[in-house]
Design a protein around this motif. Structure first.
Motif, PDB file in Angstrom:
ATOM      1  N   GLU A  94       0.835  -1.209   0.000  1.00  0.00           N
ATOM      2  CA  GLU A  94       0.000   0.000   0.000  1.00  0.00           C
ATOM      3  C   GLU A  94       0.870   1.260   0.000  1.00  0.00           C
ATOM      4  OE1 GLU A  94      -3.413   0.251  -0.238  1.00  0.00           O
ATOM      5  OE2 GLU A  94      -3.327  -1.885  -0.689  1.00  0.00           O
ATOM      6  N   GLU A  95       1.948   1.210  -0.786  1.00  0.00           N
ATOM      7  CA  GLU A  95       2.894   2.310  -0.963  1.00  0.00           C
ATOM      8  C   GLU A  95       3.683   2.639   0.312  1.00  0.00           C
ATOM      9  OE1 GLU A  95       1.046   5.644  -2.832  1.00  0.00           O
ATOM     10  OE2 GLU A  95       0.365   4.488  -4.570  1.00  0.00           O
ATOM     11  N   ARG A  96       3.579   1.788   1.329  1.00  0.00           N
ATOM     12  CA  ARG A  96       4.426   1.921   2.520  1.00  0.00           C
ATOM     13  C   ARG A  96       5.679   1.085   2.315  1.00  0.00           C
ATOM     14  NH1 ARG A  96       2.863  -0.896   6.189  1.00  0.00           N
ATOM     15  NH2 ARG A  96       0.988  -1.885   5.322  1.00  0.00           N
ATOM     16  N   SER A  97       6.829   1.670   2.500  1.00  0.00           N
ATOM     17  CA  SER A  97       8.077   0.927   2.337  1.00  0.00           C
ATOM     18  C   SER A  97       8.252  -0.034   3.510  1.00  0.00           C
ATOM     19  CB  SER A  97       9.266   1.889   2.277  1.00  0.00           C
ATOM     20  OG  SER A  97      10.482   1.153   2.224  1.00  0.00           O
ATOM     21  N   ILE A  98       8.336  -1.327   3.190  1.00  0.00           N
ATOM     22  CA  ILE A  98       8.595  -2.336   4.221  1.00  0.00           C
ATOM     23  C   ILE A  98      10.098  -2.468   4.424  1.00  0.00           C
ATOM     24  CG2 ILE A  98       8.199  -4.716   4.937  1.00  0.00           C
ATOM     25  CD1 ILE A  98       5.678  -2.946   4.712  1.00  0.00           C
ATOM     26  N   TYR A  99      10.824  -2.579   3.327  1.00  0.00           N
ATOM     27  CA  TYR A  99      12.286  -2.509   3.392  1.00  0.00           C
ATOM     28  C   TYR A  99      12.821  -2.106   2.029  1.00  0.00           C
ATOM     29  CZ  TYR A  99      12.435  -7.210   1.296  1.00  0.00           C
ATOM     30  OH  TYR A  99      12.290  -8.288   0.469  1.00  0.00           O
ATOM     31  N   GLN A 100      14.016  -1.574   2.037  1.00  0.00           N
ATOM     32  CA  GLN A 100      14.659  -1.116   0.810  1.00  0.00           C
ATOM     33  C   GLN A 100      16.138  -1.448   0.900  1.00  0.00           C
ATOM     34  OE1 GLN A 100      14.445   3.117   0.204  1.00  0.00           O
ATOM     35  NE2 GLN A 100      15.080   3.011  -1.931  1.00  0.00           N
ATOM     36  N   LEU A 101      16.606  -2.217  -0.067  1.00  0.00           N
ATOM     37  CA  LEU A 101      18.013  -2.618  -0.102  1.00  0.00           C
ATOM     38  C   LEU A 101      18.581  -2.245  -1.464  1.00  0.00           C
ATOM     39  CD1 LEU A 101      17.590  -6.147   1.533  1.00  0.00           C
ATOM     40  CD2 LEU A 101      18.627  -4.147   2.602  1.00  0.00           C
ATOM     41  N   THR A 102      19.283  -1.138  -1.513  1.00  0.00           N
ATOM     42  CA  THR A 102      19.926  -0.662  -2.731  1.00  0.00           C
ATOM     43  C   THR A 102      21.344  -0.241  -2.390  1.00  0.00           C
ATOM     44  OG1 THR A 102      19.280   1.655  -2.433  1.00  0.00           O
ATOM     45  CG2 THR A 102      17.697   0.201  -3.550  1.00  0.00           C
ATOM     46  N   PRO A 103      22.193  -0.050  -3.402  1.00  0.00           N
ATOM     47  CA  PRO A 103      23.551   0.433  -3.107  1.00  0.00           C
ATOM     48  C   PRO A 103      23.539   1.782  -2.378  1.00  0.00           C
ATOM     49  CG  PRO A 103      23.444  -0.428  -5.343  1.00  0.00           C
ATOM     50  CD  PRO A 103      22.039  -0.389  -4.835  1.00  0.00           C
ATOM     51  N   GLU A 104      22.507   2.580  -2.626  1.00  0.00           N
ATOM     52  CA  GLU A 104      22.449   3.910  -2.015  1.00  0.00           C
ATOM     53  C   GLU A 104      21.825   3.904  -0.625  1.00  0.00           C
ATOM     54  OE1 GLU A 104      21.004   3.247  -5.045  1.00  0.00           O
ATOM     55  OE2 GLU A 104      22.772   3.835  -6.223  1.00  0.00           O
ATOM     56  N   LYS A 105      20.922   2.952  -0.364  1.00  0.00           N
ATOM     57  CA  LYS A 105      20.186   2.986   0.899  1.00  0.00           C
ATOM     58  C   LYS A 105      19.780   1.595   1.346  1.00  0.00           C
ATOM     59  CE  LYS A 105      16.087   4.999   3.085  1.00  0.00           C
ATOM     60  NZ  LYS A 105      14.884   5.850   2.902  1.00  0.00           N
ATOM     61  N   ARG A 106      19.869   1.384   2.652  1.00  0.00           N
ATOM     62  CA  ARG A 106      19.366   0.163   3.261  1.00  0.00           C
ATOM     63  C   ARG A 106      18.454   0.574   4.409  1.00  0.00           C
ATOM     64  NH1 ARG A 106      24.555  -4.046   3.424  1.00  0.00           N
ATOM     65  NH2 ARG A 106      24.885  -4.060   1.153  1.00  0.00           N
ATOM     66  N   GLY A 107      17.175   0.370   4.219  1.00  0.00           N
ATOM     67  CA  GLY A 107      16.207   0.785   5.220  1.00  0.00           C
ATOM     68  C   GLY A 107      15.213  -0.310   5.521  1.00  0.00           C
ATOM     69  N   PHE A 108      14.784  -0.383   6.775  1.00  0.00           N
ATOM     70  CA  PHE A 108      13.868  -1.431   7.227  1.00  0.00           C
ATOM     71  C   PHE A 108      12.712  -0.815   8.005  1.00  0.00           C
ATOM     72  CE2 PHE A 108      18.205  -3.069   7.069  1.00  0.00           C
ATOM     73  CZ  PHE A 108      18.081  -4.192   6.266  1.00  0.00           C
ATOM     74  N   ASN A 109      12.116   0.238   7.432  1.00  0.00           N
ATOM     75  CA  ASN A 109      11.098   0.993   8.150  1.00  0.00           C
ATOM     76  C   ASN A 109       9.938   0.139   8.630  1.00  0.00           C
ATOM     77  OD1 ASN A 109      12.634   3.223   7.575  1.00  0.00           O
ATOM     78  ND2 ASN A 109      11.384   3.904   5.848  1.00  0.00           N
ATOM     79  N   GLY A 110       9.492  -0.788   7.809  1.00  0.00           N
ATOM     80  CA  GLY A 110       8.335  -1.590   8.169  1.00  0.00           C
ATOM     81  C   GLY A 110       8.661  -2.863   8.895  1.00  0.00           C
ATOM     82  N   VAL A 111       9.934  -3.114   9.165  1.00  0.00           N
ATOM     83  CA  VAL A 111      10.343  -4.373   9.786  1.00  0.00           C
ATOM     84  C   VAL A 111      10.932  -4.156  11.178  1.00  0.00           C
ATOM     85  CG1 VAL A 111      11.657  -6.509   9.461  1.00  0.00           C
ATOM     86  CG2 VAL A 111      10.920  -5.189   7.471  1.00  0.00           C
ATOM     87  N   SER A 112      11.673  -3.093  11.347  1.00  0.00           N
ATOM     88  CA  SER A 112      12.407  -2.876  12.584  1.00  0.00           C
ATOM     89  C   SER A 112      11.469  -2.675  13.768  1.00  0.00           C
ATOM     90  CB  SER A 112      13.340  -1.664  12.442  1.00  0.00           C
ATOM     91  OG  SER A 112      12.593  -0.508  12.124  1.00  0.00           O
ATOM     92  N   SER A 113      11.952  -3.074  14.932  1.00  0.00           N
ATOM     93  CA  SER A 113      11.197  -2.954  16.177  1.00  0.00           C
ATOM     94  C   SER A 113      12.196  -2.856  17.323  1.00  0.00           C
ATOM     95  CB  SER A 113      10.286  -4.171  16.372  1.00  0.00           C
ATOM     96  OG  SER A 113      11.060  -5.353  16.509  1.00  0.00           O
ATOM     97  N   ALA A 114      11.680  -2.741  18.529  1.00  0.00           N
ATOM     98  CA  ALA A 114      12.581  -2.672  19.681  1.00  0.00           C
ATOM     99  C   ALA A 114      13.401  -3.949  19.808  1.00  0.00           C
ATOM    100  CB  ALA A 114      11.771  -2.424  20.955  1.00  0.00           C
ATOM    101  N   ALA A 115      12.766  -5.093  19.529  1.00  0.00           N
ATOM    102  CA  ALA A 115      13.483  -6.374  19.628  1.00  0.00           C
ATOM    103  C   ALA A 115      14.407  -6.594  18.444  1.00  0.00           C
ATOM    104  CB  ALA A 115      12.479  -7.522  19.734  1.00  0.00           C
ATOM    105  N   TYR A 116      14.035  -6.036  17.287  1.00  0.00           N
ATOM    106  CA  TYR A 116      14.841  -6.181  16.079  1.00  0.00           C
ATOM    107  C   TYR A 116      15.106  -4.799  15.497  1.00  0.00           C
ATOM    108  CZ  TYR A 116      14.353 -11.261  15.934  1.00  0.00           C
ATOM    109  OH  TYR A 116      14.417 -12.611  16.221  1.00  0.00           O
TER     110      TYR A 116
END
Length: 440
Positions: free
Chosen positions: A128-150
């Motif tokens: 739904e156009e929310r980034s869950i994760y993004q793995l590119t040479p320019e950026k590595r993001g886990f906005n929809g996955v990360s939590s306090a435990a992870y």
């Protein structure tokens, strides 16, 4: 459900877009009350087709389109090793890109994977156009996955250790690692991984052994806690098979199972099995930490001229067409039960036109297709274009040029093509291209 699929630089494909949207201005009048399934509505304002038939001349790249779908799933689920098949006639592109859209649980998933011979270059998932994760040479993001435990640092460590080689090249998808080994971490990743693993089936041809069809359907029934899934699966398949007017009155299957356990004391359990058992092995499955070999003995029964029942060995005495239909029925029924997508190359091979129509009808009638299942297939048989079965959004034409590679257009992309028209004559006259021009 598969909504769309984009491919760049794969065999004869330079850039191709496979669109499964219902591409008509309005739905047919009374479609909601009709017994025919004209379209699928997995969410509000989203309409998809239940079937897509793809035509094209020989060497146009039809099989490459289906191979791209299979390789896409394999790359996601098992890794990219040995899966790089670039366009050899256009060496400018150095990587392959797959981009797929799905509707799962009423939400739109978009997944993209870019890779070359050695590594995954980019992997992205949005819901739904929310980034869950993004793995590119320019950026590595886990906005929809990360939590306090992870937290992000821990997810980066999972990516480094479980997705990458010792040289630091990512060769395994982050989706498969999280979706299988950390299922409680993100429900959306798990849902897409399970869809590709359990409900997305790509068959390189239509020749499927009946045992595989039985096992596939039985597995679905077992997960639904249905009693005696193997027996019920075989009965459902054979009931449909007997109704197709191929002169089979009934069928029977006996299964012998030999477990290849790791206990050396029981090694003779399988080494002492008769040689004919190994010649009849029809499937292999896991049971705990052991491997189980299944040898199926399948028999069909016909009536002779005096009305007496005569037994046939199904795998040696029935026609190839009958065996093909039987195997496909198990796969199709499993997909229909789960609301999945099945993709078949050369669905019409060795099949009479009327049998082909009945197989497609499983996905076009609401009494069978209650769960938004889809059938995508290639074929050469043009009889079904005059059968009133497919709409303009459900017929694709594949064509290839040296300049543009393999491309796909649907009849809905052409102006002035109505659903009441017989498509066959127009196709064979070359109005849509995608036909050979032979001359001897």
């Amino acid at each position: 459900m598969l909504s769309s699929f984009k491919v760049r630089n794969f065999r004869s494909i330079k850039n191709l877009f496979l669109d499964l949207s219902f591409d008509e201005k309005r739905a047919p009048a009374g479609y909601q009350e009709s017994d025919t399934l004209f379209l699928l509505e997995p969410r509000k304002k989203t309409r998809l087709v239940p079937t897509l038939a793809m035509y094209g001349s020989n060497a146009s790249g039809k099989s490459n389109v289906l191979m791209a779908l299979r390789v896409f799933a394999d790359c996601v689920l098992t890794g990219i090793q040995g899966q790089f098949h670039p366009d050899k006639l256009n060496a400018r592109n150095k990587s392959t890109v797959f981009s797929a859209s799905f509707v799962i649980g009423g939400e739109i998933y978009r997944y993209e994977l870019e890779y070359d011979r050695e590594k995954i270059l980019a992997e992205n998932l949005t819901v739904e156009e929310r980034s869950i994760y993004q793995l590119t040479p320019e950026k590595r993001g886990f906005n929809g996955v990360s939590s306090a435990a992870y937290p992000e640092e821990r997810l980066l460590e999972i990516h480094r250790v479980e997705c990458c080689s010792p040289q630091g090249n990512q060769t395994v998808s982050f989706l498969s690692v999280i979706g299988r080994r950390y299922q409680g971490l993100n429900a959306e990743i798990t849902a897409l991984c399970q869809y590709l693993s359990d409900r997305f089936v790509v068959l390189s041809d239509n020749s499927i052994h009946l045992s595989r069809g039985v096992n596939t359907l039985a597995s679905v029934m077992a997960k639904a806690n249905e009693p005696e899934p193997l027996k019920s699966a075989f009965e459902q398949i054979t009931q449909l098979l007997e109704s197709l007017d191929i002169h089979i009155s009934r069928m029977a299957m006996d299964r012998t199972r030999v477990m290849l356990d790791h206990d050396k004391e029981h090694v003779h359990q399988y080494l002492d099995a008769p040689a004919e058992f190994y010649n009849r092995i029809t499937s292999v499955e896991k049971e705990g930490g052991n491997i189980v070999l299944n040898a199926d003995s399948i028999h069909s029964f016909h009536e002779d001229v005096d009305g007496n029942e005569v037994e046939f060995d199904f795998t040696t005495e029935e026609s190839s067409g009958t065996q093909i239909v039987a195997g496909l029925l198990g796969i199709f029924l499993a997909v229909l039960k789960t609301g999945g997508t099945v993709i078949v190359d050369e669905l019409d091979r060795s099949l009479h036109s009327l049998l082909l129509i009945e197989l497609i009808r499983l996905f076009k009638e609401k009494r069978y297709n209650e769960n938004n299942a889809q059938l995508v297939f290639t074929l050469h048989n043009t009889d079904i274009l005059d059968a009133g079965l497919l709409r303009v959004s459900e017929v694709g034409i594949i064509r290839k040029t040296l300049q543009d590679g393999t491309e796909l257009v649907r009849l809905s992309d052409f102006g002035g093509i109505g659903n009441l028209a017989g498509f066959r004559r127009q196709y064979l006259n070359g109005q849509f291209e995608g036909i050979p021009f032979p001359y001897i």
